[in-house]
Design an enzyme around this catalytic site. Structure first.
Site, PDB file in Angstrom:
ATOM      1  N   CYS A   1     -40.921  26.786 -39.907  1.00  0.00           N
ATOM      2  CA  CYS A   1     -39.512  26.587 -39.480  1.00  0.00           C
ATOM      3  C   CYS A   1     -39.606  25.156 -38.884  1.00  0.00           C
ATOM      4  CB  CYS A   1     -38.771  27.382 -38.601  1.00  0.00           C
ATOM      5  SG  CYS A   1     -38.655  29.080 -39.195  1.00  0.00           S
TER       6      CYS A   1
ATOM      7  N   HIS B   1     -38.262  22.632 -34.133  1.00  0.00           N
ATOM      8  CA  HIS B   1     -38.006  23.880 -34.877  1.00  0.00           C
ATOM      9  C   HIS B   1     -36.609  23.748 -35.543  1.00  0.00           C
ATOM     10  CE1 HIS B   1     -36.893  27.914 -35.889  1.00  0.00           C
ATOM     11  NE2 HIS B   1     -38.548  28.157 -35.795  1.00  0.00           N
TER      12      HIS B   1
ATOM     13  N   LYS C   1     -40.141  36.652 -27.903  1.00  0.00           N
ATOM     14  CA  LYS C   1     -41.697  35.731 -27.731  1.00  0.00           C
ATOM     15  C   LYS C   1     -42.312  35.918 -26.443  1.00  0.00           C
ATOM     16  CE  LYS C   1     -39.940  32.281 -30.850  1.00  0.00           C
ATOM     17  NZ  LYS C   1     -40.654  32.535 -32.087  1.00  0.00           N
TER      18      LYS C   1
ATOM     19  N   GLN D   1     -41.026  28.384 -26.873  1.00  0.00           N
ATOM     20  CA  GLN D   1     -42.415  28.411 -26.842  1.00  0.00           C
ATOM     21  C   GLN D   1     -42.947  28.072 -25.199  1.00  0.00           C
ATOM     22  OE1 GLN D   1     -44.063  29.919 -29.110  1.00  0.00           O
ATOM     23  NE2 GLN D   1     -42.702  29.579 -30.726  1.00  0.00           N
TER      24      GLN D   1
ATOM     25  N   ASP E   1     -35.348  23.231 -25.727  1.00  0.00           N
ATOM     26  CA  ASP E   1     -35.484  24.505 -26.458  1.00  0.00           C
ATOM     27  C   ASP E   1     -36.922  24.998 -25.810  1.00  0.00           C
ATOM     28  OD1 ASP E   1     -36.671  26.367 -28.172  1.00  0.00           O
ATOM     29  OD2 ASP E   1     -36.405  24.927 -29.951  1.00  0.00           O
TER      30      ASP E   1
END
Ligand code: 7TS
Length: 412
Positions: free
Chosen positions: A366, A123, A226, A203, A200
């Site tokens: 993104c 991302h 999220k 997700q 990261d």
């Protein structure tokens, strides 16, 4: 279905509405998730009973607010299994978390000629902070290639991660391809070369059990919104040894120990990094979201999404002219499905599906370098979460078929 998910939907008031004359089917969960009553209630209760600025006052409300804010930090620590709350920083979200690491860590460890390694599936939040730091420090930014079916190419990872690698920063789960990367193996790889592992987790944390110590991540970033929590709250986990060495990125109130005219000293961890009045209600909302998810069980959350993807993938495969990006094997992916219909622009797909009440996203997500890598200007994307059902998956497939018909045959 392992849990009464249809019933669970009642906790999400927003889902119970008509959009464009059709019942809403919300499949844009990778962008942001909806909030259950329990999360909204926790925040309302905080504002009704305890709102005050933290760490400052000695009055009763200030003590209550501080206790609840720090209790939320402990909830987060336990959820990701950080060793101590000092390693669990509240931020505005993944973007802020990754910017703090890139700037703070980059300043401490990068020398000209050093290498930062990321991948083609990142991302923008896990690309641009490193690009900028690489430019500043005359370091080189390298990208790990992907395999044909959109997984991280581990052979290429082995080649790119060398003695020059100071930082390896990778997404745990791709927001486009849905793939889960083998973070522990990659952390071992970079640690063997003396580098630092940054993850990261935007997700991943909402969708599966995550244990930062088991992964041996040096840093791990994620966003509350999220995972059922409000916007404006996120987390940066960092190992104490690195956080001690790094400078805070925001200076001001809350984070200082003592201020003199020409210099100042910082509070101890984690407060050293949290300049200014923090997002107390957001942290409390995040803790309530974690309680909600733990009540279901993170393994069950993952199972549920896999069940939906396993159900829907063969149905999608039957649609001629539909391309799905990422691995075919459901075992290798989460509930994110990016796709394109031959001859129809993804924005038109998303607009037409919205007319059927189905919310999917279209765009570059993104992840422009990934789009270039896949040779696509954009894709459409459906992403499932705990409140989505088999009925939602059926509506999604029907809407997709109707959309294809409309654009390819319906205009005659
Ligand atoms: N990293 C990944 C893998 C993401 O998917 C996102 C947001 C971010 C970082 C940034 O998170 P933020 O909370 O700081 O904005 N992804 C998306 C998406 O896929 N569609 O909208 C936002």
């Amino acid at each position: 279905m392992t849990l009464p998910y249809d019933k669970l939907r009642e906790d999400f008031v927003i889902l119970n509405q008509i959009v464009n004359d059709e019942p809403l089917v919300y499949l844009d969960n990778a962008a942001t998730t909806q909030k259950p009553q329990a999360v909204l209630k926790a925040m309302e209760t905080y504002y009704h009973t305890s709102n005050a600025n933290v760490h400052r006052g000695v009055h009763t409300l200030a003590e209550r607010a501080t206790t609840q804010y720090e209790a939320a930090r402990e909830t987060v620590r336990r959820f990701i299994n950080a060793k101590e709350t000092a390693e669990t920083l509240f931020t505005r979200g993944t973007t802020t978390s990754l910017n703090w690491v890139a700037k703070g860590l980059g300043e401490v460890i990068l020398e000209p000629g050093d290498e930062i390694v990321i991948s083609y599936m990142e991302h923008h939040s896990n690309i641009i902070p490193w690009q900028q730091m690489a430019k500043k420090k005359q370091a080189t930014l390298k990208y790990i290639e992907l395999t044909e079916d959109g997984q991280l190419d581990m052979a290429d990872a082995r080649e790119k991660i060398t003695d020059k690698t100071k930082i390896l920063s990778l997404t745990h789960v791709s927001n486009v391809l849905g793939v889960v990367n083998p973070i522990k193996e990659l952390a071992d790889m970079v640690h063997a070369k003396g580098g630092v592992m940054v993850v990261d987790g935007a997700q991943a944390v909402p969708h599966m059990p995550v244990d930062v110590q088991a992964l041996d991540a040096d840093f791990y970033a994620f966003s509350g919104h999220k995972m059922l929590a409000p916007t404006g709250i996120g987390v940066l986990y960092g190992k104490r040894e690195w956080l001690e060495k790094m400078d805070p990125q925001e200076f001001g109130g809350e984070m200082i120990d003592f201020v003199e005219l020409q210099d100042s000293t910082w509070k101890e961890l984690p407060w050293k990094f949290e300049g200014g009045t923090p997002n107390m209600a957001g942290a409390i909302g995040l803790a309530a979201a974690i309680d909600y998810l733990e009540n279901i069980g993170m393994s069950k959350v993952m199972e549920h999404e896999q069940e939906l993807v396993k159900y829907v993938m063969p149905k999608l495969a039957e649609i001629e002219g539909l391309t799905i990006f990422g691995p075919e094997d459901v075992a290798d992916r989460t509930g994110v499905i990016a796709f394109n219909i031959d001859g129809v622009h993804p924005h038109d797909v998303a607009t037409a599906m919205d007319m059927e009440g189905v919310a999917v996203r279209a765009g570059h997500h993104c992840a422009q370098p990934l789009m270039t890598y896949l040779n696509q200007p954009a894709t459409a994307r459906a992403s499932f979460y705990i409140y989505n059902t088999i009925a939602d998956a059926d509506t999604f497939v029907d809407a997709l078929k109707a959309t294809k018909e409309f654009f390819l045959n319906g205009l005659n």
